[in-house]
Design a protein around this motif. Structure first.
Motif, mmCIF file in Angstrom:
data_model
loop_
_atom_site.group_PDB
_atom_site.id
_atom_site.type_symbol
_atom_site.label_atom_id
_atom_site.label_comp_id
_atom_site.label_asym_id
_atom_site.label_seq_id
_atom_site.Cartn_x
_atom_site.Cartn_y
_atom_site.Cartn_z
ATOM 1 N N LEU A 97 0.816 -1.209 0.000
ATOM 2 C CA LEU A 97 0.000 0.000 0.000
ATOM 3 C C LEU A 97 0.853 1.263 0.000
ATOM 4 O O LEU A 97 0.375 2.337 -0.376
ATOM 5 C CB LEU A 97 -0.935 0.012 1.216
ATOM 6 N N TYR A 126 1.602 1.187 -4.104
ATOM 7 C CA TYR A 126 0.556 1.021 -5.114
ATOM 8 C C TYR A 126 -0.771 1.554 -4.581
ATOM 9 O O TYR A 126 -1.016 1.579 -3.358
ATOM 10 C CB TYR A 126 0.400 -0.456 -5.500
ATOM 11 N N ASN A 127 -1.639 1.950 -5.505
ATOM 12 C CA ASN A 127 -2.961 2.466 -5.147
ATOM 13 C C ASN A 127 -4.016 1.367 -5.045
ATOM 14 O O ASN A 127 -5.124 1.640 -4.590
ATOM 15 C CB ASN A 127 -3.426 3.498 -6.184
ATOM 16 N N CYS A 128 -3.685 0.163 -5.482
ATOM 17 C CA CYS A 128 -4.660 -0.931 -5.439
ATOM 18 C C CYS A 128 -3.927 -2.244 -5.175
ATOM 19 O O CYS A 128 -3.000 -2.587 -5.900
ATOM 20 C CB CYS A 128 -5.444 -1.001 -6.750
ATOM 21 N N ALA A 187 -10.346 -5.979 -2.681
ATOM 22 C CA ALA A 187 -9.190 -5.122 -2.974
ATOM 23 C C ALA A 187 -9.172 -3.943 -2.009
ATOM 24 O O ALA A 187 -10.214 -3.371 -1.690
ATOM 25 C CB ALA A 187 -9.229 -4.620 -4.416
ATOM 26 N N LEU A 205 -7.855 -0.164 -1.635
ATOM 27 C CA LEU A 205 -7.485 0.933 -2.521
ATOM 28 C C LEU A 205 -7.117 2.162 -1.694
ATOM 29 O O LEU A 205 -7.665 2.380 -0.617
ATOM 30 C CB LEU A 205 -8.629 1.274 -3.484
ATOM 31 N N THR A 206 -6.184 2.962 -2.221
ATOM 32 C CA THR A 206 -5.763 4.175 -1.534
ATOM 33 C C THR A 206 -5.933 5.364 -2.456
ATOM 34 O O THR A 206 -5.836 5.240 -3.674
ATOM 35 C CB THR A 206 -4.295 4.082 -1.079
ATOM 36 N N GLN A 207 -6.181 6.521 -1.847
ATOM 37 C CA GLN A 207 -6.304 7.768 -2.594
ATOM 38 C C GLN A 207 -5.732 8.890 -1.741
ATOM 39 O O GLN A 207 -5.991 8.967 -0.540
ATOM 40 C CB GLN A 207 -7.766 8.063 -2.933
ATOM 41 N N LYS A 228 -2.868 9.157 2.736
ATOM 42 C CA LYS A 228 -3.598 8.276 1.830
ATOM 43 C C LYS A 228 -4.778 7.672 2.583
ATOM 44 O O LYS A 228 -4.596 7.062 3.628
ATOM 45 C CB LYS A 228 -2.693 7.148 1.322
ATOM 46 N N ASN A 262 -13.033 -2.663 -1.642
ATOM 47 C CA ASN A 262 -13.989 -3.000 -2.694
ATOM 48 C C ASN A 262 -14.078 -4.522 -2.783
ATOM 49 O O ASN A 262 -13.132 -5.185 -3.207
ATOM 50 C CB ASN A 262 -13.540 -2.408 -4.034
ATOM 51 N N PHE A 285 -9.655 5.341 -10.723
ATOM 52 C CA PHE A 285 -9.615 5.105 -9.280
ATOM 53 C C PHE A 285 -10.982 5.433 -8.711
ATOM 54 O O PHE A 285 -11.460 6.548 -8.873
ATOM 55 C CB PHE A 285 -8.555 5.973 -8.596
ATOM 56 N N THR A 335 -13.271 4.591 -5.120
ATOM 57 C CA THR A 335 -13.342 3.907 -3.847
ATOM 58 C C THR A 335 -14.696 3.266 -3.595
ATOM 59 O O THR A 335 -14.834 2.494 -2.670
ATOM 60 C CB THR A 335 -13.038 4.897 -2.710
#
Length: 317
Positions: A11, A14-16, A24, A26-28, A46, A51, A220, A222
């Motif tokens: 993490l 990577y964003n996923c 999965a 996911l980060t944003q 982040k 998901n 991307f 979420t």
């Protein structure tokens, strides 16, 4: 084997991160913010989301564990599936699943998976070492004290004004008020017109950026999405053989852009081909395809190092 440590490591980069047959993470990136009530400052970070629809193995987590544990790809996949099976059983039983350094998962009354991210770790590497802090409001009383001292030394005496009956001062006062109102209205109109023009320019720039992102197929989101399987075009140039592992170079909204990408990759010596269109109507292009999973992973690592870090592996069942 505790796979949460490997998920946490990925993490940062990577964003996923897809956990096969589970979901999965996911980060944003979120900007720095301040809590006006508590005067607390928070560094950029982040935010993590989950998901449950993204369960297809993309090879990232499995290959990472296989490399660090020094085991085969298939062995690592079997170990991950064994752990995720226990996780799913725990959620189905109505229990809460706490994943250290990532967050907590549980199911609601509608049997939907809920996720509460952990706030213990900031996965944004550029904010490393920056923690939140509280600021004490500063109250300045210097000016007030000077005014009080001035009033004590020099008292203010207000004397009544003697008005003349033939004076034009009332009319001058009304004229000054009218002039001030007209000036204020003109200034406000100019500011509104300038703001409208700036807003239109910002919207045009934003539209151009959105179009560019769609062309490059960078997504991307979420929110949980219903992601159907990729639909293979009848005119696709991918050979119908035993090759089940495809190294994806990108997806394009316009077919001509996909053709130019294929020609450019073929000039570099890759066995590039047109895979087909996905659920969003984007044309997918691949570097190459392999029937062996380990060979596909080795080729993917080389492409990420030399060509594009955004390349990814699509494995068909």
């Amino acid at each position: 084997m505790a796979i949460e440590h490997y998920i946490s490591d990925l993490l940062y980069r990577y964003n996923c991160v897809v956990v096969p047959n589970f979901g999965a993470f996911l980060t944003q990136k979120t900007a720095a913010r301040i809590n006006d009530t508590t005067n607390t400052f928070f560094a950029p970070s982040k935010s993590i989301a989950f998901n449950e629809q993204l369960i297809t193995n993309d090879g990232l987590l499995v290959s990472h564990i296989a490399q660090l544990e020094k085991i085969t790809f298939e062995t690592a996949l079997l170990k991950i599936e064994g752990i995720t099976k226990k996780w799913s059983q725990k959620l189905n039983a109505g229990e809460k699943l706490n994943i250290p350094r990532i967050g907590m998962l549980w199911t609601n009354t509608e049997n939907k998976v809920q996720f509460q991210p952990s706030t213990d770790v900031n996965y944004l590497t550029s904010s490393f070492g920056l923690s939140s802090f509280n600021a004490i409001p500063v109250t300045r009383e210097v000016l007030k004290e000077e005014v009080v001292a001035l009033e004590e030394d020099i008292p203010f005496i207000i004397s009544p004004e003697k008005r003349e009956t033939t004076s034009f001062r009332p009319y001058l006062k009304y004229a000054a008020i009218l002039l001030l109102a007209l000036s204020t209205g003109l200034t406000a109109y100019r500011f509104y017109e300038k703001s409208s023009i700036n807003e239109q320019i910002v919207r045009q720039d934003a539209q151009k950026e959105v179009t560019k992102q769609i062309q490059e197929a960078t997504f991307f989101n979420t929110a949980p999405l219903e992601l159907p399987k990729v639909t293979i075009d009848a005119t696709a140039s991918v050979a119908k053989n035993s090759a089940r592992h495809h190294i994806v170079a990108g997806a394009f909204r316009i077919k001509a852009n996909a053709d130019r990408k294929i020609a450019a990759l073929q000039q570099k010596g890759y066995n590039a081909a047109y895979y087909g269109t996905n659920a969003y109507g984007l044309h997918m292009v691949t570097y190459d395809r392999h029937s062996n999973a380990q060979e596909a992973l080795n080729a993917l690592r080389e492409i990420k190092k030399t060509q594009s870090p955004d390349a990814w592996l699509l494995s068909e069942k």
